[in-house]
Enzyme design. Sequence first.
Site, mmCIF file in Angstrom:
data_model
loop_
_atom_site.group_PDB
_atom_site.id
_atom_site.type_symbol
_atom_site.label_atom_id
_atom_site.label_comp_id
_atom_site.label_asym_id
_atom_site.label_seq_id
_atom_site.Cartn_x
_atom_site.Cartn_y
_atom_site.Cartn_z
ATOM 1 N N LYS A 213 0.727 -1.130 0.017
ATOM 2 C CA LYS A 213 0.034 -0.150 -0.117
ATOM 3 C C LYS A 213 0.888 1.448 -0.262
ATOM 4 C CE LYS A 213 -4.488 -1.861 1.259
ATOM 5 N NZ LYS A 213 -5.350 -2.337 2.025
ATOM 6 N N ARG A 253 -3.433 -10.371 4.329
ATOM 7 C CA ARG A 253 -3.706 -10.558 2.987
ATOM 8 C C ARG A 253 -2.686 -9.908 2.252
ATOM 9 N NH1 ARG A 253 -5.857 -7.221 -0.849
ATOM 10 N NH2 ARG A 253 -7.150 -7.892 -2.422
HETATM 11 N N1 PMM Z 1 -7.073 -3.890 0.452
HETATM 12 C C1 PMM Z 1 -7.481 -4.194 -0.947
HETATM 13 C C2 PMM Z 1 -8.193 -4.987 -1.288
HETATM 14 N N2 PMM Z 1 -8.828 -5.839 -0.585
HETATM 15 N N3 PMM Z 1 -9.582 -6.579 1.587
HETATM 16 C C3 PMM Z 1 -9.363 -6.565 2.774
HETATM 17 N N4 PMM Z 1 -10.200 -7.252 3.706
HETATM 18 N N5 PMM Z 1 -8.706 -5.731 3.402
HETATM 19 C C4 PMM Z 1 -7.750 -4.893 2.661
HETATM 20 O O1 PMM Z 1 -6.775 -4.335 3.005
HETATM 21 C C5 PMM Z 1 -7.829 -4.877 1.241
HETATM 22 C C6 PMM Z 1 -8.940 -5.786 0.704
HETATM 23 C C7 PMM Z 1 -6.680 -3.211 -1.649
HETATM 24 O O2 PMM Z 1 -6.447 -3.490 -3.136
HETATM 25 P P1 PMM Z 1 -5.136 -4.758 -3.789
HETATM 26 O O3 PMM Z 1 -5.854 -5.912 -3.749
HETATM 27 O O4 PMM Z 1 -4.962 -3.680 -5.202
HETATM 28 O O5 PMM Z 1 -4.229 -4.523 -2.924
#
Ligand code: PMM
Length: 281
Positions: A213, A253
């Site tokens: 991020k 994640r």
């Molecule tokens: N961040 C992204 C996408 N989905 N889901 C959860 N539960 N927590 C997160 O911090 C999160 C998420 C950001 O998008 P990316 O898949 O492009 O990194």
Amino acid sequence: MTSLDRTLVMGVVNVTPDSFSDGGEWFSADAAVAHARELMADGADLVDVGGESTRPGAERVPVEEELRRVVPVIRELVAQQIPVSVDTTRAAVAAAAVESGAVIVNDVSGGLADPEMYPVVAGTGVVYVAMHWRGHADVMDQLADYDDVVTDVGAELRQRVAGLRSAGVADHQIVLDPGLGFAKPGSANWPLLARLDELLAEGFPVLVGASRKRFLGHLLAGADHVPVPPRQRDAATAAISALAAAAGAWCVRVHDARGTADAVRVASAWQGGRTVGEDAR
Ligand code: PMM
């Protein structure tokens, strides 16, 4: 999955042409499945399949397109015995994904984007990740005011829990997520991590999504203050995975499973070291 005595590693499979951190590299269904297999080989415990970018400023995709992207990928992964979570804010996509064998609904909107989400989750009985969120990607950067970010995020997530309970979702289905980077100025992300114990005190498993991020790009910037690009944020992500695991996170994640798979094992062994007796010295 949940029986492991360490933090779970969730590998990210974005089936989108525009994801900020992996540049839409995994856009075709075949490529997405191949990438998921690679993540599992690298030590992921499950994969999170998403068909809509949440990149700051991103536009929404029509529901038909989101279904077209994720359902064939989920079906194939389930056929290959790979545990799947679906990353969606739409009840219709969640329902189709669970029908196709997904075992977790990961909703970055915590149910705020679609009033049908909670009834669908209640009806299916699957695990539901309620992330802290204040608005879609096109407006979220304008919704980033907090008195105390940790207290405010906790209070807003308690409202999500109340909504889930009144829709008939059982407590054992609920996972909370502070939503790093979502309607959060860069500096707001560190207190959310440093005070993860306050979110854990709500009594639910916690998922942390720090991977690649922006706030990490800024942290690692050189003297020119230019954020390092997403792919150069994986070591920092793994460091966060170790610290989040040590703090008691249920799941992290990540885009790069290998570094984080090692990190959560280190954290687990470190914790285990507390219970080893004198004779092991
Ligand atoms: N961040 C992204 C996408 N989905 N889901 C959860 N539960 N927590 C997160 O911090 C999160 C998420 C950001 O998008 P990316 O898949 O492009 O990194």
